[in-house]
Scaffold this motif. Structure first.
Motif, PDB file in Angstrom:
ATOM      1  N   ASN A   1     -17.791 -15.854  -6.249  1.00 53.38           N
ATOM      2  CA  ASN A   1     -16.480 -16.584  -5.926  1.00 53.38           C
ATOM      3  C   ASN A   1     -15.264 -15.341  -5.433  1.00 53.38           C
ATOM      4  OD1 ASN A   1     -15.725 -19.211  -6.088  1.00 53.38           O
ATOM      5  ND2 ASN A   1     -14.658 -18.976  -8.036  1.00 53.38           N
ATOM      6  N   GLU A   2     -15.581 -14.494  -4.798  1.00 49.30           N
ATOM      7  CA  GLU A   2     -14.648 -13.365  -4.095  1.00 49.30           C
ATOM      8  C   GLU A   2     -14.198 -13.815  -2.825  1.00 49.30           C
ATOM      9  OE1 GLU A   2     -16.666  -9.670  -6.399  1.00 49.30           O
ATOM     10  OE2 GLU A   2     -17.209  -9.859  -4.329  1.00 49.30           O
ATOM     11  N   PHE A   3     -12.965 -13.174  -2.492  1.00 48.64           N
ATOM     12  CA  PHE A   3     -12.432 -13.301  -1.185  1.00 48.64           C
ATOM     13  C   PHE A   3     -12.144 -11.500  -0.566  1.00 48.64           C
ATOM     14  CE2 PHE A   3     -10.245 -17.092  -2.595  1.00 48.64           C
ATOM     15  CZ  PHE A   3     -10.816 -18.265  -1.642  1.00 48.64           C
ATOM     16  N   ILE A   4     -12.558 -11.259   0.404  1.00 52.36           N
ATOM     17  CA  ILE A   4     -12.678  -9.844   0.844  1.00 52.36           C
ATOM     18  C   ILE A   4     -11.365  -9.933   2.155  1.00 52.36           C
ATOM     19  CG2 ILE A   4     -13.717  -7.587   1.471  1.00 52.36           C
ATOM     20  CD1 ILE A   4     -16.112  -8.878  -0.060  1.00 52.36           C
ATOM     21  N   PHE A   5     -10.699  -8.904   2.279  1.00 52.51           N
ATOM     22  CA  PHE A   5      -9.899  -8.847   3.389  1.00 52.51           C
ATOM     23  C   PHE A   5      -9.477  -7.195   3.594  1.00 52.51           C
ATOM     24  CE2 PHE A   5      -7.463  -9.942  -0.470  1.00 52.51           C
ATOM     25  CZ  PHE A   5      -6.198  -9.233  -0.305  1.00 52.51           C
ATOM     26  N   SER A   6      -8.990  -7.028   4.767  1.00 54.03           N
ATOM     27  CA  SER A   6      -8.538  -5.779   5.016  1.00 54.03           C
ATOM     28  C   SER A   6      -7.230  -5.679   5.510  1.00 54.03           C
ATOM     29  CB  SER A   6      -9.371  -5.186   6.541  1.00 54.03           C
ATOM     30  OG  SER A   6     -10.747  -5.344   6.254  1.00 54.03           O
ATOM     31  N   LEU A   7      -6.616  -4.613   5.158  1.00 49.29           N
ATOM     32  CA  LEU A   7      -5.235  -4.284   5.417  1.00 49.29           C
ATOM     33  C   LEU A   7      -4.846  -3.565   6.706  1.00 49.29           C
ATOM     34  CD1 LEU A   7      -5.312  -4.832   2.350  1.00 49.29           C
ATOM     35  CD2 LEU A   7      -3.166  -3.105   2.045  1.00 49.29           C
ATOM     36  N   TYR A   8      -4.452  -3.926   7.795  1.00 51.28           N
ATOM     37  CA  TYR A   8      -4.370  -3.496   9.004  1.00 51.28           C
ATOM     38  C   TYR A   8      -3.667  -2.390   9.280  1.00 51.28           C
ATOM     39  CZ  TYR A   8      -3.202  -2.743  14.004  1.00 51.28           C
ATOM     40  OH  TYR A   8      -3.079  -2.103  15.209  1.00 51.28           O
ATOM     41  N   ASP A   9      -2.350  -2.351   8.480  1.00 52.21           N
ATOM     42  CA  ASP A   9      -1.622  -1.185   8.273  1.00 52.21           C
ATOM     43  C   ASP A   9      -1.889  -0.095   7.301  1.00 52.21           C
ATOM     44  OD1 ASP A   9       0.567  -2.285  10.244  1.00 52.21           O
ATOM     45  OD2 ASP A   9       0.506  -3.895   8.588  1.00 52.21           O
ATOM     46  N   GLY A  10      -2.501  -0.569   6.375  1.00 52.58           N
ATOM     47  CA  GLY A  10      -2.757   0.068   4.825  1.00 52.58           C
ATOM     48  C   GLY A  10      -4.140   0.909   5.084  1.00 52.58           C
TER      49      GLY A  10
ATOM     50  N   TYR B   1       0.904  -1.346   0.024  1.00 51.87           N
ATOM     51  CA  TYR B   1       0.050   0.205  -0.158  1.00 51.87           C
ATOM     52  C   TYR B   1       0.764   1.400  -0.048  1.00 51.87           C
ATOM     53  CZ  TYR B   1       1.387   0.521   5.020  1.00 51.87           C
ATOM     54  OH  TYR B   1       1.981   0.759   5.896  1.00 51.87           O
ATOM     55  N   GLY B   2       0.295   2.165  -0.301  1.00 50.75           N
ATOM     56  CA  GLY B   2       0.851   3.764  -0.281  1.00 50.75           C
ATOM     57  C   GLY B   2       2.095   3.825  -1.284  1.00 50.75           C
ATOM     58  N   ASP B   3       2.463   4.947  -1.362  1.00 51.26           N
ATOM     59  CA  ASP B   3       3.585   5.210  -2.507  1.00 51.26           C
ATOM     60  C   ASP B   3       4.709   4.795  -2.036  1.00 51.26           C
ATOM     61  OD1 ASP B   3       1.815   6.694  -3.964  1.00 51.26           O
ATOM     62  OD2 ASP B   3       2.286   8.763  -2.801  1.00 51.26           O
ATOM     63  N   SER B   4       5.228   4.352  -0.900  1.00 49.50           N
ATOM     64  CA  SER B   4       6.581   3.669  -0.349  1.00 49.50           C
ATOM     65  C   SER B   4       6.593   2.441  -0.535  1.00 49.50           C
ATOM     66  CB  SER B   4       6.907   4.439   1.272  1.00 49.50           C
ATOM     67  OG  SER B   4       5.888   3.808   2.028  1.00 49.50           O
ATOM     68  N   GLY B   5       5.658   1.690  -0.817  1.00 52.31           N
ATOM     69  CA  GLY B   5       5.683   0.421  -1.107  1.00 52.31           C
ATOM     70  C   GLY B   5       5.764  -0.832   0.237  1.00 52.31           C
ATOM     71  N   LEU B   6       5.047   0.002   0.871  1.00 54.63           N
ATOM     72  CA  LEU B   6       5.143  -0.980   2.454  1.00 54.63           C
ATOM     73  C   LEU B   6       4.000  -2.206   2.291  1.00 54.63           C
ATOM     74  CD1 LEU B   6       5.025   2.203   4.875  1.00 54.63           C
ATOM     75  CD2 LEU B   6       7.030   0.545   4.263  1.00 54.63           C
ATOM     76  N   ALA B   7       4.311  -3.043   3.125  1.00 57.16           N
ATOM     77  CA  ALA B   7       3.585  -4.145   3.125  1.00 57.16           C
ATOM     78  C   ALA B   7       2.812  -4.268   4.539  1.00 57.16           C
ATOM     79  CB  ALA B   7       4.562  -5.318   3.238  1.00 57.16           C
ATOM     80  N   SER B   8       1.604  -4.652   4.408  1.00 56.32           N
ATOM     81  CA  SER B   8       0.591  -4.597   5.516  1.00 56.32           C
ATOM     82  C   SER B   8       0.294  -6.010   6.033  1.00 56.32           C
ATOM     83  CB  SER B   8      -0.567  -3.932   5.079  1.00 56.32           C
ATOM     84  OG  SER B   8      -1.714  -3.824   6.141  1.00 56.32           O
ATOM     85  N   LYS B   9      -0.022  -6.067   7.156  1.00 56.04           N
ATOM     86  CA  LYS B   9      -0.722  -7.304   7.753  1.00 56.04           C
ATOM     87  C   LYS B   9      -2.073  -7.303   7.120  1.00 56.04           C
ATOM     88  CE  LYS B   9       1.236  -6.732  12.355  1.00 56.04           C
ATOM     89  NZ  LYS B   9       1.861  -5.547  12.410  1.00 56.04           N
ATOM     90  N   THR B  10      -2.806  -8.644   7.026  1.00 55.16           N
ATOM     91  CA  THR B  10      -4.064  -8.754   6.420  1.00 55.16           C
ATOM     92  C   THR B  10      -4.791  -9.487   7.357  1.00 55.16           C
ATOM     93  OG1 THR B  10      -3.406 -10.892   5.345  1.00 55.16           O
ATOM     94  CG2 THR B  10      -3.392  -8.685   3.894  1.00 55.16           C
ATOM     95  N   VAL B  11      -6.202  -8.810   7.595  1.00 52.22           N
ATOM     96  CA  VAL B  11      -6.879  -9.252   8.533  1.00 52.22           C
ATOM     97  C   VAL B  11      -8.288  -9.488   8.122  1.00 52.22           C
ATOM     98  CG1 VAL B  11      -5.658  -8.164  10.410  1.00 52.22           C
ATOM     99  CG2 VAL B  11      -7.493  -6.969   9.387  1.00 52.22           C
ATOM    100  N   GLY B  12      -9.215 -10.199   8.638  1.00 52.24           N
ATOM    101  CA  GLY B  12     -10.582 -10.080   8.367  1.00 52.24           C
ATOM    102  C   GLY B  12     -11.121 -10.686   7.017  1.00 52.24           C
ATOM    103  N   LEU B  13     -10.261 -11.825   6.570  1.00 48.30           N
ATOM    104  CA  LEU B  13     -10.399 -12.544   5.418  1.00 48.30           C
ATOM    105  C   LEU B  13     -11.602 -13.409   5.448  1.00 48.30           C
ATOM    106  CD1 LEU B  13      -9.631 -13.516   2.620  1.00 48.30           C
ATOM    107  CD2 LEU B  13      -8.025 -15.218   3.525  1.00 48.30           C
TER     108      LEU B  13
END
Length: 375
Positions: free
Chosen positions: A142-151, A124-136
């Protein structure tokens, strides 16, 4: 034709300290066998294949384990990340997705052999940081939905059965609120709701009308209005939706909130024993069973869904971690970690039916979950 063995009465109990699970029969109230060697199950969750034969266990150590419930053994196990938080099976039953804390992102596997289908980095973001994913969660289409804790984002990903790959475009919703820590999807697959740890309120995505974007709801909810200690965050998948109302364990409050799911407005508050963790509805919607965080995790309360009154309070032992209802509501199984047992209650009489020995039990999961959205 070969003999066909039944799976609808089966389930598993997590033994969190030993890295093992018990395979159980919820009609005969019996333990069939123990399966060992599943790694760190201190925060474990389970989903089931559509035929109810296989249980997929997500471990805290990043392990993904496929258990054959009929043979009582591990079919396959792999370490797919450094730290995982849960997963889901796609609507068509062909894919299993795992949500990761470390290194973040979501990994997707084929259901039959657990071969890797896709890696979805949560950048996420312009700096290319990686986020924890939650709430999958799994969702219709046939979709998966999830949230980015840090993003501070929600991602919507559709799988393509024809190509065995995710469809190219991932729909991303930005700036949904600070630090989404967990999420749920309503039982009809329409609403995806993310809880926010970084601010008061929740974020709602209407999957029937995604063009409307993210809606903020219950801005009074969040971490609560009082400065009470939060020993354990409520699990949003522990929300109870009974009829037209949702019963929410309030973070940092000794209350269960009652919310009209048509307007998403609060309509009542129920004072409960302590800080609730799970508020779970029986399948017939008549009762809400509530457990509590440390240091009051020796207590259960039962709420009548019509009157909002507490009709029973139990103190069966210390470390009540989870509840699971039988598919037609006649019983509820309750894990009591510090007693090394699971207690089965009759939901009509509210009397104890049986105690089953288990080593430091936590989550209880029945195969009936295989046919419910989001579980």
């Amino acid at each position: 034709m070969p003999d066909i063995l039944p799976t609808g009465d089966l389930g598993v109990i997590i033994e969190r300290m030993d890295g093992s699970v018990l395979i159980i029969n919820n009609s005969s109230l019996s333990v069939l066998c123990r399966v060992e060697g599943l790694g760190d199950l201190s925060h474990a969750s389970v989903v089931f294949s559509r035929d109810e034969r296989y249980a997929f266990v997500f471990g805290r150590d990043g392990g993904l384990t496929k258990i054959d419930l009929l043979k009582g053994k591990i079919s396959k196990r792999l370490m797919q990340s450094g730290n995982s938080i849960g997963g889901a099976i796609s609507q068509d039953g062909q894919y299993i997705a795992v949500s990761n804390y470390e290194p973040g992102g979501v990994n997707i596997f084929a259901i039959d052999d657990l071969s890797l289908v896709a890696k979805i980095p949560a950048i996420y973001g312009d700096s290319g940081l990686a986020s924890k994913t939650v709430g999958l969660v799994d969702a219709p289409n046939n979709e998966f939905i999830f949230s980015l804790y840090d993003g501070n984002e929600i991602w919507q990903l559709q799988m393509d059965k024809a190509t065995n790959k995710p469809k190219t475009e991932i729909k991303k919703y930005h700036n949904i609120g600070k630090a989404p820590y967990d999420a749920l999807i309503s039982s009809n697959g329409r609403y995806y709701i993310a809880g926010l740890f970084g601010e008061d309120g929740l974020s709602l995505l209407d999957l029937w009308h995604p063009e409307k974007g993210i809606k903020r709801i219950l801005n009074h909810y969040g971490k609560g209005q009082k400065k009470l200690p939060v020993y354990k965050m409520p699990h949003l998948e522990g929300w109870a939706i009974a009829g037209n109302h949702a019963f929410l364990p309030a973070v940092g409050l000794h209350e269960v909130l009652v919310v009209d799911i048509n307007s998403w407005q609060e309509v009542a508050r129920i004072k409960v024993h302590s800080q609730p963790v799970f508020a779970m509805a029986s399948p017939d919607d008549r009762q809400i069973w509530v457990n509590f965080a440390f240091p009051d995790n020796n207590t259960l309360q039962v709420i009548d869904s019509e009157s909002y009154k507490i009709i029973k309070q139990f103190q069966p032992g210390s470390g009540i971690l989870h509840m699971e209802f039988t598919p037609r509501s006649e019983q509820v199984w309750v894990s009591v970690r510090d007693n090394d047992e699971v207690i089965v209650y009759d939901t009509q009489t509210l009397e104890e039916v049986k105690r089953i020995k288990a080593k430091k039990p936590s989550g209880i999961f029945f195969t009936s979950r295989a046919h419910r959205i989001g579980l």
